[in-house]
Design a protein around this motif. Structure first.
Motif, PDB file in Angstrom:
ATOM      1  N   PHE A 150      18.652 -20.141   9.108  1.00 38.17           N
ATOM      2  CA  PHE A 150      19.515 -19.864  10.267  1.00 38.17           C
ATOM      3  C   PHE A 150      20.386 -19.863  10.374  1.00 38.17           C
ATOM      4  CE2 PHE A 150      20.653 -22.708  13.973  1.00 38.17           C
ATOM      5  CZ  PHE A 150      20.383 -22.067  15.221  1.00 38.17           C
ATOM      6  N   ALA A 151      21.652 -20.759   9.474  1.00 36.31           N
ATOM      7  CA  ALA A 151      22.485 -21.117   8.757  1.00 36.31           C
ATOM      8  C   ALA A 151      23.208 -19.384   8.669  1.00 36.31           C
ATOM      9  CB  ALA A 151      23.575 -21.831   8.239  1.00 36.31           C
ATOM     10  N   GLU A 152      22.363 -18.916   7.764  1.00 37.03           N
ATOM     11  CA  GLU A 152      22.620 -17.371   6.290  1.00 37.03           C
ATOM     12  C   GLU A 152      22.478 -16.371   7.836  1.00 37.03           C
ATOM     13  OE1 GLU A 152      19.599 -17.369   3.705  1.00 37.03           O
ATOM     14  OE2 GLU A 152      20.639 -18.457   2.409  1.00 37.03           O
ATOM     15  N   GLN A 153      21.456 -16.265   9.247  1.00 40.42           N
ATOM     16  CA  GLN A 153      21.456 -15.198   9.843  1.00 40.42           C
ATOM     17  C   GLN A 153      22.670 -15.475  10.700  1.00 40.42           C
ATOM     18  OE1 GLN A 153      18.007 -15.793  12.607  1.00 40.42           O
ATOM     19  NE2 GLN A 153      18.706 -13.789  13.340  1.00 40.42           N
ATOM     20  N   LEU A 154      23.134 -16.499  11.559  1.00 40.47           N
ATOM     21  CA  LEU A 154      24.212 -16.768  12.828  1.00 40.47           C
ATOM     22  C   LEU A 154      25.451 -16.462  11.574  1.00 40.47           C
ATOM     23  CD1 LEU A 154      23.198 -20.508  13.845  1.00 40.47           C
ATOM     24  CD2 LEU A 154      22.791 -17.569  14.811  1.00 40.47           C
ATOM     25  N   ILE A 155      25.736 -16.261  10.867  1.00 40.39           N
ATOM     26  CA  ILE A 155      26.978 -16.497   9.777  1.00 40.39           C
ATOM     27  C   ILE A 155      27.100 -14.843   9.902  1.00 40.39           C
ATOM     28  CG2 ILE A 155      28.688 -16.767   7.909  1.00 40.39           C
ATOM     29  CD1 ILE A 155      26.999 -19.484   7.941  1.00 40.39           C
ATOM     30  N   ALA A 156      25.677 -14.552   9.306  1.00 34.42           N
ATOM     31  CA  ALA A 156      26.303 -12.944   8.740  1.00 34.42           C
ATOM     32  C   ALA A 156      26.141 -12.110   9.819  1.00 34.42           C
ATOM     33  CB  ALA A 156      24.787 -12.450   8.259  1.00 34.42           C
ATOM     34  N   GLY A 157      26.425 -12.565  11.229  1.00 28.08           N
ATOM     35  CA  GLY A 157      26.455 -12.019  11.962  1.00 28.08           C
ATOM     36  C   GLY A 157      27.516 -11.595  12.917  1.00 28.08           C
ATOM     37  N   VAL A 158      28.277 -13.050  12.169  1.00 26.68           N
ATOM     38  CA  VAL A 158      29.928 -12.519  12.490  1.00 26.68           C
ATOM     39  C   VAL A 158      30.900 -12.259  12.522  1.00 26.68           C
ATOM     40  CG1 VAL A 158      32.301 -14.465  12.720  1.00 26.68           C
ATOM     41  CG2 VAL A 158      29.792 -15.164  12.553  1.00 26.68           C
ATOM     42  N   ASP A 159      31.711 -11.627  13.260  1.00 34.67           N
ATOM     43  CA  ASP A 159      32.674 -10.251  12.785  1.00 34.67           C
ATOM     44  C   ASP A 159      33.538 -10.555  11.962  1.00 34.67           C
ATOM     45  OD1 ASP A 159      31.395  -8.434  14.866  1.00 34.67           O
ATOM     46  OD2 ASP A 159      32.835 -10.028  16.639  1.00 34.67           O
ATOM     47  N   GLY A 160      33.444  -9.373  11.227  1.00 32.57           N
ATOM     48  CA  GLY A 160      34.045  -9.307  10.182  1.00 32.57           C
ATOM     49  C   GLY A 160      33.589  -9.915   8.214  1.00 32.57           C
ATOM     50  N   VAL A 161      32.272 -10.635   9.086  1.00 34.82           N
ATOM     51  CA  VAL A 161      31.378 -10.735   7.773  1.00 34.82           C
ATOM     52  C   VAL A 161      30.451 -10.180   6.781  1.00 34.82           C
ATOM     53  CG1 VAL A 161      29.990 -12.505   6.257  1.00 34.82           C
ATOM     54  CG2 VAL A 161      31.177 -13.413   8.451  1.00 34.82           C
ATOM     55  N   VAL A 162      31.165  -9.938   5.853  1.00 32.63           N
ATOM     56  CA  VAL A 162      30.360  -8.559   4.606  1.00 32.63           C
ATOM     57  C   VAL A 162      29.311  -9.528   4.000  1.00 32.63           C
ATOM     58  CG1 VAL A 162      30.710  -7.144   2.744  1.00 32.63           C
ATOM     59  CG2 VAL A 162      33.013  -7.736   4.597  1.00 32.63           C
ATOM     60  N   GLY A 163      28.657 -10.530   3.590  1.00 37.54           N
ATOM     61  CA  GLY A 163      27.844 -10.927   3.112  1.00 37.54           C
ATOM     62  C   GLY A 163      27.987 -12.552   2.249  1.00 37.54           C
ATOM     63  N   VAL A 164      26.536 -13.272   3.290  1.00 38.65           N
ATOM     64  CA  VAL A 164      26.627 -14.115   3.189  1.00 38.65           C
ATOM     65  C   VAL A 164      26.053 -14.684   1.512  1.00 38.65           C
ATOM     66  CG1 VAL A 164      25.670 -16.288   4.253  1.00 38.65           C
ATOM     67  CG2 VAL A 164      25.898 -14.447   4.862  1.00 38.65           C
ATOM     68  N   ARG A 165      26.446 -15.764   0.224  1.00 39.79           N
ATOM     69  CA  ARG A 165      25.854 -16.540   0.258  1.00 39.79           C
ATOM     70  C   ARG A 165      26.034 -17.753  -0.308  1.00 39.79           C
ATOM     71  NH1 ARG A 165      29.804 -14.993  -2.938  1.00 39.79           N
ATOM     72  NH2 ARG A 165      29.009 -13.449  -4.144  1.00 39.79           N
ATOM     73  N   SER A 166      24.325 -17.951  -0.444  1.00 44.11           N
ATOM     74  CA  SER A 166      23.748 -19.581   0.363  1.00 44.11           C
ATOM     75  C   SER A 166      23.692 -19.744  -1.200  1.00 44.11           C
ATOM     76  CB  SER A 166      22.728 -19.402   0.849  1.00 44.11           C
ATOM     77  OG  SER A 166      22.122 -20.551   0.976  1.00 44.11           O
ATOM     78  N   GLU A 167      24.452 -21.130  -1.530  1.00 41.02           N
ATOM     79  CA  GLU A 167      24.737 -22.287  -2.195  1.00 41.02           C
ATOM     80  C   GLU A 167      23.461 -23.612  -2.021  1.00 41.02           C
ATOM     81  OE1 GLU A 167      27.925 -21.492  -4.708  1.00 41.02           O
ATOM     82  OE2 GLU A 167      27.747 -19.879  -5.437  1.00 41.02           O
ATOM     83  N   LEU A 168      22.712 -23.841  -0.499  1.00 41.87           N
ATOM     84  CA  LEU A 168      22.632 -24.648   0.276  1.00 41.87           C
ATOM     85  C   LEU A 168      21.050 -25.302  -1.088  1.00 41.87           C
ATOM     86  CD1 LEU A 168      22.803 -23.313   3.979  1.00 41.87           C
ATOM     87  CD2 LEU A 168      24.430 -25.366   1.814  1.00 41.87           C
ATOM     88  N   SER A 169      21.184 -26.470  -0.776  1.00 45.05           N
ATOM     89  CA  SER A 169      20.417 -27.460  -1.131  1.00 45.05           C
ATOM     90  C   SER A 169      19.701 -28.083   0.140  1.00 45.05           C
ATOM     91  CB  SER A 169      20.533 -28.160  -2.392  1.00 45.05           C
ATOM     92  OG  SER A 169      21.088 -29.200  -1.528  1.00 45.05           O
TER      93      SER A 169
END
Length: 223
Positions: free
Chosen positions: A187-206
């Motif tokens: 959910f967090a990855e999807q939302l953040i990827a949609g923010v203007d200017g974000v090229v990509g999202v790298r998740s290291e979440l547990s």
């Protein structure tokens, strides 16, 4: 509510225009003088009748040099054109200033064009090109991080926003920390990827609890 960049945020507002009776050479001179590749053509009623681009102008040179008398009728008409009204591509593809950059990009791709005329009702307010749409990706990393915090973290879209730490490098957002549920990660990855200017999202979440795993069948045999 998230703030998405719109066409109005990146468009050129000081738009050079011509009228339908502007001569061919005057149009060419305007493009060269202002270092632009197209101009909207105003109609006699003040609206936008069409758009003249460098490609439209070059039809004449292409036709003159090649002598291709078998040109398509429309292409030959443009090659013979003497004014902007005869040169222009009409109608111009238009958008409103509130159109998001993503929507504008999809419209350009679908229409196979590189610019859109921006209108407010019948009033010309700007012009937006593909290079304008790329401005969102040119934002400094700190500005992108601020956007993510404002649009995602500050909206408290999960129980404990402080559980996720974020950093941005070259437009790529890295997420670290632990969340309660595994589903929160996607959910967090999807939302953040949609923010203007974000090229990509790298998740290291547990996560503490995997709520995406199928529930174990604890029921006894059915007779």
């Amino acid at each position: 509510m998230r703030h998405l960049l719109t066409v109005a945020d990146v468009m050129t507002t000081d738009v050079v225009t011509v009228t339908e009776d502007t001569p061919f050479k005057a149009v060419a001179a305007l493009l060269a003088e202002h270092h632009i590749s197209a101009v909207p053509v105003r109609s006699g009623y003040g609206g936008v009748a069409g758009l003249v681009s460098e490609t439209d102008l070059l039809r004449k040179e292409e036709f003159r040099r090649s002598g291709k008398h078998w040109f398509h009728r429309k292409a030959r008409a443009k090659a013979d054109a003497l004014t902007a009204g005869a040169l222009m591509t009409s109608p111009a593809v238009t958008v409103e200033g509130g159109c998001t950059l993503d929507e504008a990009a999809r419209l350009m791709a679908a229409s196979r064009i590189t610019r859109l005329v921006v209108m407010d009702s019948d009033e010309l307010t700007g012009i937006v090109t593909r290079s304008d749409l790329l401005r969102a990706f040119l934002a400094p990393d700190q500005e992108i991080l601020a956007r993510v915090r404002r649009d995602i973290v500050d909206r408290r879209l999960w129980d404990d926003p402080s559980a996720i730490q974020m950093s941005v490098l070259d437009g790529v957002v890295t997420l670290t920390g632990q969340v309660e549920k595994r589903s929160t990660v996607a959910f967090a990855e999807q939302l953040i990827a949609g923010v203007d200017g974000v090229v990509g999202v790298r998740s290291e979440l547990s996560w503490a609890f995997d709520d995406t795993a199928p529930a174990a069948d604890t029921a006894g045999p059915f007779y």
